[in-house]
Design a protein around this motif. Sequence first.
Motif, PDB file in Angstrom:
ATOM      1  N   CYS A   1      80.449  38.336 -94.009  1.00 34.56           N
ATOM      2  CA  CYS A   1      81.543  39.254 -94.307  1.00 34.56           C
ATOM      3  C   CYS A   1      82.829  38.718 -93.684  1.00 34.56           C
ATOM      4  N   ALA A   2      83.940  38.793 -94.426  1.00 33.58           N
ATOM      5  CA  ALA A   2      85.210  38.224 -93.974  1.00 33.58           C
ATOM      6  C   ALA A   2      85.864  39.026 -92.852  1.00 33.58           C
ATOM      7  N   ASP A   3      85.334  40.202 -92.532  1.00 32.17           N
ATOM      8  CA  ASP A   3      85.898  40.965 -91.420  1.00 32.17           C
ATOM      9  C   ASP A   3      85.606  40.234 -90.109  1.00 32.17           C
ATOM     10  N   ASP A   4      86.572  40.223 -89.196  1.00 31.57           N
ATOM     11  CA  ASP A   4      86.463  39.427 -87.975  1.00 31.57           C
ATOM     12  C   ASP A   4      85.278  39.835 -87.108  1.00 31.57           C
ATOM     13  N   GLY A   5      84.996  41.105 -87.028  1.00 33.67           N
ATOM     14  CA  GLY A   5      83.934  41.546 -86.124  1.00 33.67           C
ATOM     15  C   GLY A   5      82.610  41.833 -86.796  1.00 33.67           C
ATOM     16  N   CYS A   6      82.440  41.427 -88.044  1.00 29.17           N
ATOM     17  CA  CYS A   6      81.216  41.737 -88.785  1.00 29.17           C
ATOM     18  C   CYS A   6      80.426  40.455 -89.032  1.00 29.17           C
ATOM     19  N   LYS A   7      79.114  40.516 -88.825  1.00 26.20           N
ATOM     20  CA  LYS A   7      78.237  39.372 -89.040  1.00 26.20           C
ATOM     21  C   LYS A   7      77.292  39.577 -90.219  1.00 26.20           C
ATOM     22  N   THR A   8      77.544  40.594 -91.028  1.00 29.70           N
ATOM     23  CA  THR A   8      76.687  40.870 -92.176  1.00 29.70           C
ATOM     24  C   THR A   8      76.841  39.777 -93.223  1.00 29.70           C
ATOM     25  N   VAL A   9      75.705  39.308 -93.748  1.00 29.57           N
ATOM     26  CA  VAL A   9      75.720  38.296 -94.802  1.00 29.57           C
ATOM     27  C   VAL A   9      75.780  39.012 -96.154  1.00 29.57           C
ATOM     28  N   VAL A  10      76.805  38.721 -96.924  1.00 33.61           N
ATOM     29  CA  VAL A  10      76.984  39.340 -98.235  1.00 33.61           C
ATOM     30  C   VAL A  10      76.605  38.343 -99.324  1.00 33.61           C
ATOM     31  N   GLY A  11      76.472  38.839-100.547  1.00 32.17           N
ATOM     32  CA  GLY A  11      76.121  37.982-101.670  1.00 32.17           C
ATOM     33  C   GLY A  11      74.634  37.840-101.866  1.00 32.17           C
ATOM     34  N   THR A  12      73.830  38.677-101.198  1.00 28.84           N
ATOM     35  CA  THR A  12      72.390  38.653-101.382  1.00 28.84           C
ATOM     36  C   THR A  12      71.990  39.748-102.360  1.00 28.84           C
ATOM     37  N   SER A  13      70.709  39.765-102.705  1.00 28.86           N
ATOM     38  CA  SER A  13      70.230  40.785-103.641  1.00 28.86           C
ATOM     39  C   SER A  13      70.270  42.176-103.025  1.00 28.86           C
ATOM     40  N   LEU A  14      70.194  42.273-101.696  1.00 33.72           N
ATOM     41  CA  LEU A  14      70.210  43.576-101.022  1.00 33.72           C
ATOM     42  C   LEU A  14      71.598  43.987-100.588  1.00 33.72           C
ATOM     43  N   VAL A  15      72.459  43.031-100.256  1.00 32.95           N
ATOM     44  CA  VAL A  15      73.816  43.345 -99.774  1.00 32.95           C
ATOM     45  C   VAL A  15      74.814  42.615-100.673  1.00 32.95           C
ATOM     46  N   PRO A  16      75.263  43.248-101.742  1.00 35.01           N
ATOM     47  CA  PRO A  16      76.250  42.595-102.609  1.00 35.01           C
ATOM     48  C   PRO A  16      77.611  42.531-101.932  1.00 35.01           C
TER      49      PRO A  16
ATOM     50  N   ARG B   1      89.421  38.018-100.312  1.00 33.04           N
ATOM     51  CA  ARG B   1      88.254  37.779 -99.458  1.00 33.04           C
ATOM     52  C   ARG B   1      87.111  38.691 -99.888  1.00 33.04           C
ATOM     53  N   ASP B   2      85.893  38.337 -99.433  1.00 29.58           N
ATOM     54  CA  ASP B   2      84.700  39.113 -99.758  1.00 29.58           C
ATOM     55  C   ASP B   2      84.228  39.861 -98.523  1.00 29.58           C
ATOM     56  N   TYR B   3      83.858  41.141 -98.704  1.00 27.07           N
ATOM     57  CA  TYR B   3      83.465  41.985 -97.582  1.00 27.07           C
ATOM     58  C   TYR B   3      82.163  42.713 -97.904  1.00 27.07           C
ATOM     59  N   CYS B   4      81.520  43.208 -96.856  1.00 31.35           N
ATOM     60  CA  CYS B   4      80.343  44.042 -97.041  1.00 31.35           C
ATOM     61  C   CYS B   4      80.791  45.448 -97.444  1.00 31.35           C
ATOM     62  N   LEU B   5      79.816  46.301 -97.722  1.00 34.94           N
ATOM     63  CA  LEU B   5      80.152  47.655 -98.176  1.00 34.94           C
ATOM     64  C   LEU B   5      80.883  48.446 -97.096  1.00 34.94           C
TER      65      LEU B   5
ATOM     66  N   GLU C   1      91.873  49.528 -95.642  1.00 37.88           N
ATOM     67  CA  GLU C   1      92.153  49.996 -94.285  1.00 37.88           C
ATOM     68  C   GLU C   1      91.013  49.651 -93.322  1.00 37.88           C
ATOM     69  N   ASP C   2      89.812  49.401 -93.860  1.00 39.74           N
ATOM     70  CA  ASP C   2      88.675  49.060 -93.002  1.00 39.74           C
ATOM     71  C   ASP C   2      88.711  47.613 -92.542  1.00 39.74           C
ATOM     72  N   HIS C   3      89.297  46.719 -93.336  1.00 39.21           N
ATOM     73  CA  HIS C   3      89.348  45.306 -92.910  1.00 39.21           C
ATOM     74  C   HIS C   3      90.776  44.840 -92.605  1.00 39.21           C
ATOM     75  N   ASP C   4      91.695  45.786 -92.350  1.00 40.66           N
ATOM     76  CA  ASP C   4      93.065  45.460 -91.933  1.00 40.66           C
ATOM     77  C   ASP C   4      93.716  44.491 -92.917  1.00 40.66           C
ATOM     78  N   CYS C   5      93.682  44.892 -94.174  1.00 42.26           N
ATOM     79  CA  CYS C   5      94.127  43.994 -95.251  1.00 42.26           C
ATOM     80  C   CYS C   5      95.615  43.665 -95.156  1.00 42.26           C
ATOM     81  N   LYS C   6      96.434  44.631 -94.756  1.00 42.48           N
ATOM     82  CA  LYS C   6      97.882  44.432 -94.784  1.00 42.48           C
ATOM     83  C   LYS C   6      98.356  43.382 -93.789  1.00 42.48           C
ATOM     84  N   ASN C   7      97.548  43.098 -92.751  1.00 42.74           N
ATOM     85  CA  ASN C   7      97.935  42.109 -91.747  1.00 42.74           C
ATOM     86  C   ASN C   7      97.311  40.735 -91.987  1.00 42.74           C
ATOM     87  N   LYS C   8      96.639  40.565 -93.124  1.00 42.87           N
ATOM     88  CA  LYS C   8      96.004  39.287 -93.435  1.00 42.87           C
ATOM     89  C   LYS C   8      96.748  38.597 -94.569  1.00 42.87           C
ATOM     90  N   GLU C   9      96.974  37.304 -94.385  1.00 37.16           N
ATOM     91  CA  GLU C   9      97.625  36.532 -95.434  1.00 37.16           C
ATOM     92  C   GLU C   9      96.607  36.211 -96.518  1.00 37.16           C
TER      93      GLU C   9
END
Length: 334
Positions: free
Chosen positions: A113-128, A137-141, A147-155
């Motif tokens: 997951c592209a969020d800085d503090g998240c280690k979840t692996v996305v793109g699997t059959s269980l976690v799209p 960027r790609d994020y988990c659910l 607002e959950d991944h602080d989008c406005k402060n990311k280039e």
Amino acid sequence: MANNKTDNNDTSYINMASAVEDSNSSGGLSPGAGDDPTLIGKHCEFEYCNQLDFLPFFCQSCRGTFCLDHRSEGAHQCREEGAWAARRREAALARPSAGEGYRMRDFVSEKPCADDGCKTVVGTSLVPGVHCATCNRDYCLKHRLQEDHDCKNKEPIGARPAAAAAAAAMADSARKTLDRFRLWNAGRKEKSAGLNLKAKKLLSSSASNSNAARLVDLNTLKKTAKGDAKLAPERRVYLHVEAEAQTTKSTFPKGEFFYSKDWVVGRLLDAAARSLQVENINNQSDDESLRLRVFHVEGGRLLDFNEKVGASLATGNTIVLLRGVGPSPDLIEV
């Protein structure tokens, strides 16, 4: 008894026209039988049967001809039992499937997951993975919302430096414009406070006099306001309209007008620009530095073009036409 090899098609029925030719050539029919189609037939090749059947059946496994009673492979004890079914199965497997050449792995890419503090692996059959089009960027659910991944402060990934610089310059220009408008609005409030102070000295401070003064102002506004005379009085919203001098050039700096409650703010803006003779190119350009926006003084915010006039404005309110302040409705807090 010899087997008949007359039918190459994948069917159990015999073409009787070809059967006539074969029978005539072999002498299997009586004289004159070729002239009468009703006398055409085949003898069942099952041992001890030999029945003449005018609608015989052809076995695709052993290539024999049989009567109605012995048409199945089990009934005539077929020596090649199951051969036809095996050929059909092999032919079906040889045909390409609808999804041939495509694999799910071609479309799913496992990544964290592209969020800085998240280690979840996305793109699997269980976690799209959920793709954010704003920052690319790609994020988990859990972090899919901006607002959950602080989008406005990311280039945004892949953003061009020139486009980012242009956006920053546009934002800086908008802030400067809003700063000027804050000063303008503060001066307007001071002027209004001075008038109110003078009015308090001349008039009684009782609530009845204050309400009467408001009613007088509304009546004066309704008498002086201009608009479509065909519009029903109950559908009208009477407004004070001004053009901010720092950002717009108008022939008439202010005026009183009435508009329909059913209009959207975008239509109101077009009508107000025509009335004050302000240049309006909103329908010709997407450049926010050239586009007009409507600021609601009492509400302290920029109005969206799709908002209903009757839901956002009330009779007696003041709106200001601003240019180059951007689309955000929450930039100003008055």
